[in-house]
Design an enzyme around this catalytic site. Sequence first.
Site, PDB file in Angstrom:
ATOM      1  N   LYS A 102     -13.836  59.920 -10.100  1.00  0.00           N
ATOM      2  CA  LYS A 102     -13.858  58.696  -9.307  1.00  0.00           C
ATOM      3  C   LYS A 102     -15.254  58.405  -8.732  1.00  0.00           C
ATOM      4  O   LYS A 102     -15.674  57.259  -8.621  1.00  0.00           O
ATOM      5  CB  LYS A 102     -12.852  58.848  -8.163  1.00  0.00           C
ATOM      6  CG  LYS A 102     -12.734  57.651  -7.282  1.00  0.00           C
ATOM      7  CD  LYS A 102     -11.484  57.775  -6.447  1.00  0.00           C
ATOM      8  CE  LYS A 102     -11.363  56.587  -5.548  1.00  0.00           C
ATOM      9  NZ  LYS A 102      -9.979  56.215  -5.311  1.00  0.00           N
TER      10      LYS A 102
ATOM     11  N   GLY B  53      -5.449  37.565 -11.150  1.00  0.00           N
ATOM     12  CA  GLY B  53      -6.610  36.892 -10.559  1.00  0.00           C
ATOM     13  C   GLY B  53      -6.317  35.570  -9.872  1.00  0.00           C
ATOM     14  O   GLY B  53      -7.208  34.737  -9.730  1.00  0.00           O
TER      15      GLY B  53
ATOM     16  N   LEU C 187      -7.292  52.886  -4.985  1.00  0.00           N
ATOM     17  CA  LEU C 187      -7.749  53.239  -3.645  1.00  0.00           C
ATOM     18  C   LEU C 187      -9.275  53.336  -3.672  1.00  0.00           C
ATOM     19  O   LEU C 187      -9.847  54.005  -4.532  1.00  0.00           O
ATOM     20  CB  LEU C 187      -7.130  54.579  -3.251  1.00  0.00           C
ATOM     21  CG  LEU C 187      -7.230  54.974  -1.787  1.00  0.00           C
ATOM     22  CD1 LEU C 187      -6.532  53.950  -0.893  1.00  0.00           C
ATOM     23  CD2 LEU C 187      -6.609  56.357  -1.572  1.00  0.00           C
TER      24      LEU C 187
ATOM     25  N   ASP D 271      -4.528  50.743   2.707  1.00  0.00           N
ATOM     26  CA  ASP D 271      -4.176  49.513   3.444  1.00  0.00           C
ATOM     27  C   ASP D 271      -4.125  49.720   4.963  1.00  0.00           C
ATOM     28  O   ASP D 271      -3.258  49.151   5.645  1.00  0.00           O
ATOM     29  CB  ASP D 271      -2.822  48.966   2.931  1.00  0.00           C
ATOM     30  CG  ASP D 271      -2.857  48.655   1.446  1.00  0.00           C
ATOM     31  OD1 ASP D 271      -3.882  48.140   0.974  1.00  0.00           O
ATOM     32  OD2 ASP D 271      -1.865  48.938   0.757  1.00  0.00           O
TER      33      ASP D 271
ATOM     34  N   HIS E 208      -3.371  42.043   1.132  1.00  0.00           N
ATOM     35  CA  HIS E 208      -2.179  42.856   0.845  1.00  0.00           C
ATOM     36  C   HIS E 208      -0.923  42.010   1.079  1.00  0.00           C
ATOM     37  O   HIS E 208      -0.835  41.320   2.095  1.00  0.00           O
ATOM     38  CB  HIS E 208      -2.163  44.109   1.728  1.00  0.00           C
ATOM     39  CG  HIS E 208      -0.995  44.988   1.443  1.00  0.00           C
ATOM     40  ND1 HIS E 208      -0.934  45.772   0.311  1.00  0.00           N
ATOM     41  CD2 HIS E 208       0.175  45.167   2.097  1.00  0.00           C
ATOM     42  CE1 HIS E 208       0.227  46.413   0.297  1.00  0.00           C
ATOM     43  NE2 HIS E 208       0.916  46.063   1.369  1.00  0.00           N
TER      44      HIS E 208
ATOM     45  N   GLU F 285     -10.921  54.175   4.609  1.00  0.00           N
ATOM     46  CA  GLU F 285     -10.606  55.220   3.636  1.00  0.00           C
ATOM     47  C   GLU F 285      -9.094  55.380   3.393  1.00  0.00           C
ATOM     48  O   GLU F 285      -8.683  56.039   2.445  1.00  0.00           O
ATOM     49  CB  GLU F 285     -11.236  56.564   4.050  1.00  0.00           C
ATOM     50  CG  GLU F 285     -10.777  57.145   5.377  1.00  0.00           C
ATOM     51  CD  GLU F 285     -11.271  56.368   6.606  1.00  0.00           C
ATOM     52  OE1 GLU F 285     -12.222  55.563   6.473  1.00  0.00           O
ATOM     53  OE2 GLU F 285     -10.674  56.542   7.680  1.00  0.00           O
TER      54      GLU F 285
END
Length: 204
Positions: A67, A14, A94, A147, A111, A144
């Site tokens: 999910k 975090g 994801l 990255d 990222h 979708e």
Amino acid sequence: MKKLRLGVLASGRGSNLQAILDAIDEGRLAAEVVVVISDNGEAKALERARLRGIPAIHINPAQFPDKHTYEEAIVETLKQHQVELVCLAGYMRLVGRVMLESFPNRIMNIHPALLPAFPGLHAQQRALEYGVRYSGCTVHFVDEGMDTGPIILQAVVPVLPDDTPETLADRILEQEHRIYPEAIALFAAGRLELRGKRVSIKEA
Ligand code: GAR
């Protein structure tokens, strides 16, 4: 000025959440973190949120059949807190259709590589092994793919001869902490314009 309501999703330490909170404290970001959600009950990110009195919620994917239902629970929590922008900060999953459809162009990620190079896990180690001279970090809208979404900001750092994955990751992290709050501030100010894959930054 009205504060943008942020929901942060984090799986671990975090430090990017902390950088966002620090930017808010220092007046660099007109936003408030209204909820922090983690897929990991042990995440230090949850502790950081609790310390500040921010609702910190563990949503355990293992307790859902799939999910789809897991993400429905996340979306419900985000909506309960009237979140306007979802910030992934070291969220190691994801994002699926349920979240994307609930927050279209309203999910950001950081990222630790110069995308589209080194998407996915262990980006710093893979950059080092590949032998690139420069790496860095990327803030992007989430789509979708893994990255692959529209790029908002990037920062470059050199890869030094004696780097280990850890020293490189630390150098990159310093830049993550700088550009993530900056990208969120641009969004909060209504200065990001998305056209296809390209994000333009409007004048203040
Ligand atoms: C950061 O380096 C972030 O860029 C990376 O995980 C770390 C989380 O650190 N994210 C990813 O690799 C996402 N694919 P933090 O928990 O201290 O913010």
